[in-house]
Write a protein that holds these residues in place. Structure first.
Motif, short mmCIF file in Angstrom:
data_model
loop_
_atom_site.label_atom_id
_atom_site.label_comp_id
_atom_site.label_asym_id
_atom_site.label_seq_id
_atom_site.Cartn_x
_atom_site.Cartn_y
_atom_site.Cartn_z
N UNK A 1 0.85 -1.19 0.00
CA UNK A 1 0.00 0.00 0.00
C UNK A 1 0.88 1.24 0.00
N UNK A 2 0.33 2.36 -0.48
CA UNK A 2 1.06 3.61 -0.60
C UNK A 2 1.88 4.00 0.62
N UNK A 3 1.36 3.86 1.83
CA UNK A 3 2.13 4.24 3.01
C UNK A 3 3.44 3.46 3.19
N UNK A 4 3.58 2.30 2.55
CA UNK A 4 4.84 1.55 2.76
C UNK A 4 6.05 2.31 2.21
N UNK A 5 6.05 2.72 0.93
CA UNK A 5 7.19 3.53 0.48
C UNK A 5 7.25 4.88 1.18
N UNK A 6 6.11 5.39 1.61
CA UNK A 6 6.07 6.74 2.19
C UNK A 6 6.60 6.77 3.63
N UNK A 7 6.07 5.89 4.49
CA UNK A 7 6.46 5.96 5.91
C UNK A 7 7.13 4.69 6.44
N UNK A 8 6.83 3.57 5.83
CA UNK A 8 7.27 2.33 6.45
C UNK A 8 8.08 1.49 5.47
N UNK A 9 9.10 2.15 4.91
CA UNK A 9 9.90 1.51 3.87
C UNK A 9 10.61 0.26 4.38
N UNK A 10 10.81 0.20 5.70
CA UNK A 10 11.49 -1.00 6.23
C UNK A 10 10.69 -2.26 5.99
N UNK A 11 9.39 -2.11 5.81
CA UNK A 11 8.56 -3.30 5.55
C UNK A 11 8.90 -3.89 4.18
N UNK A 12 9.23 -3.03 3.24
CA UNK A 12 9.62 -3.52 1.91
C UNK A 12 10.97 -4.24 2.01
N UNK A 13 11.84 -3.66 2.79
CA UNK A 13 13.15 -4.27 3.07
C UNK A 13 12.94 -5.68 3.65
N UNK A 14 12.11 -5.72 4.69
CA UNK A 14 11.89 -7.01 5.36
C UNK A 14 11.26 -8.03 4.42
N UNK A 15 10.31 -7.56 3.62
CA UNK A 15 9.66 -8.47 2.68
C UNK A 15 10.68 -9.01 1.68
N UNK A 16 11.58 -8.13 1.23
CA UNK A 16 12.60 -8.55 0.27
C UNK A 16 13.51 -9.62 0.88
N UNK A 17 13.86 -9.41 2.15
CA UNK A 17 14.71 -10.40 2.82
C UNK A 17 13.97 -11.73 2.95
N UNK A 18 12.69 -11.64 3.30
CA UNK A 18 11.90 -12.86 3.45
C UNK A 18 11.79 -13.60 2.12
N UNK A 19 11.51 -12.88 1.05
CA UNK A 19 11.40 -13.50 -0.27
C UNK A 19 12.73 -14.18 -0.63
N UNK A 20 13.81 -13.48 -0.34
CA UNK A 20 15.14 -14.00 -0.65
C UNK A 20 15.39 -15.29 0.15
N UNK A 21 15.11 -15.20 1.46
CA UNK A 21 15.39 -16.36 2.32
C UNK A 21 14.55 -17.57 1.90
N UNK A 22 13.32 -17.30 1.46
CA UNK A 22 12.44 -18.42 1.10
C UNK A 22 12.66 -18.86 -0.36
#
Lengths: 219, 444
Positions: B204-225
């Motif tokens: 959702x829009x607020x992720x790049x706007x305020x909570x960019x770390x969630x995208x970071x974490x999701x990327x790490x999770x995708x990578x790990x899995x």
């Protein structure tokens, strides 16, 4: 007096039943057709299994958390509805009328049971009335129609009880009973009392959406 | 912005200048015309059945966190909200005053989270959320909408995302997060515009706007899995939708179309969405319907279900369980919305040492009071929103007393709402997303 009785026993009774059944059919057909046009979701997501699941949970006393949270209201509501439908359908005096007119009959309640059940209906109405006045949220929600339908239900049961007990003036009571019963029947399809046949429809939809689409309980 | 503070005696007043400005432009004829047109065209069988069937019994009252939190104020019972809005519209055949319209707007937008809890407490299953959305749509058509949420809807119309994020900002944010994550995992990528990936990941829009770390974490999770995934650089990356809540269903349809089509254009096998509730509702059972799809045209998986699947398949492994005791808040839109409560519990139990249930829970959990666009109506309504969810505070305090130190809420709106409640009622509990826990505990 006898003329009015004959009128109530004959044409008015016919009229009431015709309006009752005709009204129900008309309103059901109208709403189902309108849903076809404007509420496609109702048909698209219809699921017999989840509809039944939802109905069962709401037709069994205390089958939902909501009902368990309000035990007194739930107990009164179920007792009320069972007696409200049971007494007119299985009252000996009513069956006699059907026997006379159409030579059909079925199982009947004992006179005592019918009277107890009538008292339950009347006391329930008193409870509903007092609750409407005393409980702030329900008081706020209540409109004139809510009070009037209570009266509509009380009339035939009170006069019926009076007639059955044979109290003074029971002839008049009998007549009033017939007239108010016929009025009640005829008005059911066109007042809030139509919840009687809308209940399955709204529940079927809620149950189907909650069960089939949202994988969640709705009770 | 806010003209006055709420009066002590709880007298209803309009707080939002956009509502007042919008209403001032209208005559009673305008109002009546729109209301009557709406009732004629969109007031179908459900609308009529619901209004005719309500027996004013009060079973719904006890379901509503507004009603319960505000000392059982009768006006806040779900059926009472219908009575004050649609009830008046119908009774007066559309000829309602501007005051009634403004009040209706505030009730529908800020006194109801469309959480559908009351639908579960009504013997007839009357969908008050549906009726409140009807009121909101009337307000939308009349141009009487709280300013903040209308601004969000404007952002959706102009940018196809919720937060006025420009295309270069979006890509920059992803590159920034990728860059940061590569410090930790050198070969990590956030794939953009990859065709034929198994997973199309949208947020959702607020992720790049305020909570960019969630995208970071999701990327790490995708990578790990070891997930074959992609995001899109074009509009469509945002799966959120406040237009659904302002009554602008035409925009909702456009937004969902862009979202679905970008996943289909990339020939992704399915869409996986971040931890958001309302976005899931808009994609799973609202937007698709406005587009004529009975179910979404491409499989949509909420993050909670996705994590559960990865854990079950062994693609995601827990290295060390989260030690502090946790409790779980069931977001309305994924629990009453898709029954993800057991999957969520399975993830929590697999990743946390101690799990403490909140009461009530699952489908019966109380809403956070932020959802349904209420938090998006902005600062004028913040105090009311917090005050109107004392039951949530009590629920959290009870979990805290049982030992819970962390509350997990896999939904952005819930986060916003719960944060405000925790702060206001001074509850010593920390709030986390499910991915915060997984990120901390998984094998990377």
């Amino acid at each position: 007096m006898y003329d009015i009785y004959a009128l109530a026993r004959g044409p008015l009774a016919w009229g009431a039943f015709i309006v009752f059944f005709g009204g129900i059919i008309y309103r059901l057909a109208a709403i189902l057709l309108e849903a076809r046009k404007k509420d496609h979701v109702v048909y698209a997501y219809f699921s017999p299994y989840y509809a039944m699941r939802s109905m069962l949970h709401w037709i069994v006393p205390f089958g939902s958390r909501s009902m368990r949270q309000q035990p007194i209201l739930t107990t009164v509501t179920f007792a009320f509805h069972i007696c409200l439908i049971g007494v007119p359908l299985f009252l000996f005096a009513h069956i006699i009328l059907f026997k006379e007119s159409f030579d059909i009959s079925w199982w009947t309640l004992s006179g005592m049971a019918a009277q107890v059940m009538t008292v339950i209906v009347l006391l329930s109405c008193v409870y509903f009335f007092v609750r409407r006045i005393v409980q702030p949220d329900v008081r706020y929600l209540s409109s004139t129609a809510d009070y009037l339908i209570l009266l509509l239900v009380v009339l035939p049961f009170a006069t019926g009880f009076w007639a059955a007990r044979g109290w003074a003036g029971f002839e008049i009571a009998t007549l009033l009973h017939m007239l108010s019963g016929e009025l009640l029947l005829a008005l059911i399809p066109f007042t809030k009392l139509s919840h009687m046949f809308f209940f399955p429809l709204t529940r079927i939809y809620a149950g189907s959406e909650f069960g089939a689409v949202r994988n969640a309980k709705d009770w | 912005m806010a003209t006055t503070e709420p009066k002590a005696n709880d007298e209803p007043i309009v707080l939002d200048d956009a509502i007042i400005e919008g209403a001032e432009k209208l005559s009673e004829e305008d109002i009546a015309q729109v209301i009557n047109d709406m009732i004629r065209t969109e007031g179908g069988a459900r609308f009529k059945a619901y209004l005719n069937t309500c027996m004013s019994c009060g079973y719904c009252s006890g379901a509503c966190h507004y009603y319960l939190s505000r000392d059982k104020e009768p006006r806040l019972a779900p059926a009472a909200k219908v009575k004050q809005t649609l009830g008046e519209f119908v009774r007066k055949k559309g000829r309602v005053s501007r005051e009634t319209l403004m009040r209706s707007c505030e009730i529908a937008f800020t006194d109801c989270n469309l959480c559908r809890r009351c639908m579960m407490y009504c013997p007839f299953g009357i969908d008050v959320a549906f009726l409140m959305l009807f009121v909101r749509r009337v307000c939308h058509k009349l141009g009487v909408v709280p300013r903040y949420i209308q601004d969000t809807a404007h952002s959706h119309s102009a940018t196809m995302n919720q937060m006025w994020v420009q295309e270069d900002e979006w890509i920059d944010t992803l590159q920034w997060q990728e860059d940061e994550a590569r410090d930790e995992i050198p070969d990590l990528r956030i794939p953009l515009e990859k065709e034929g990936a198994d997973v199309y990941y949208s947020v959702i829009g607020p992720e790049p706007k305020f909570r960019a770390q969630l995208i970071y974490q999701a990327a790490v999770l995708m990578h790990a899995a070891g997930i074959d995934w992609t995001m899109t650089e074009f509009p469509g990356w945002d799966n959120s939708d406040m237009c659904m809540y302002t009554g602008d269903i035409e925009m909702t349809a456009r937004l969902k179309k862009v979202h679905f089509e970008s996943a289909l254009r990339l020939r992704s096998k399915r869409i996986v969405m971040g931890e958001c509730g309302h976005a899931f509702r808009s994609v799973y059972d609202v937007g698709n319907r406005f587009l004529g799809w009975k179910m979404p045209p491409i499989e949509v998986v909420h993050a909670v279900a996705f994590y559960d699947e990865l854990l079950a398949e062994g693609r995601l492994k827990i290295a060390r369980k989260f030690e502090r005791p946790v409790t779980f808040h069931d977001p309305c839109n994924i629990v009453r919305g898709q029954g993800l409560h057991e999957k969520a519990r399975s993830v929590v139990r697999q990743s946390c040492e101690t799990f403490i249930e909140m009461e009530p829970n699952r489908e019966h959990n109380f809403c956070c009071c932020a959802g349904g666009g209420v938090i998006n109506c902005g600062p004028p309504y913040k105090n009311k929103r917090v005050k109107s969810n004392r039951v949530k505070a009590e629920q959290l305090m009870a979990a805290r007393e049982k030992g819970a130190e962390v509350v997990i809420a896999p939904c952005h709106n819930c986060h916003g709402g719960l944060e405000d409640i925790i702060h206001h009622y001074k509850i010593d509990i920390e709030i986390k997303f499910l991915i915060d826990i997984l990120f901390e505990c998984m094998e990377k």
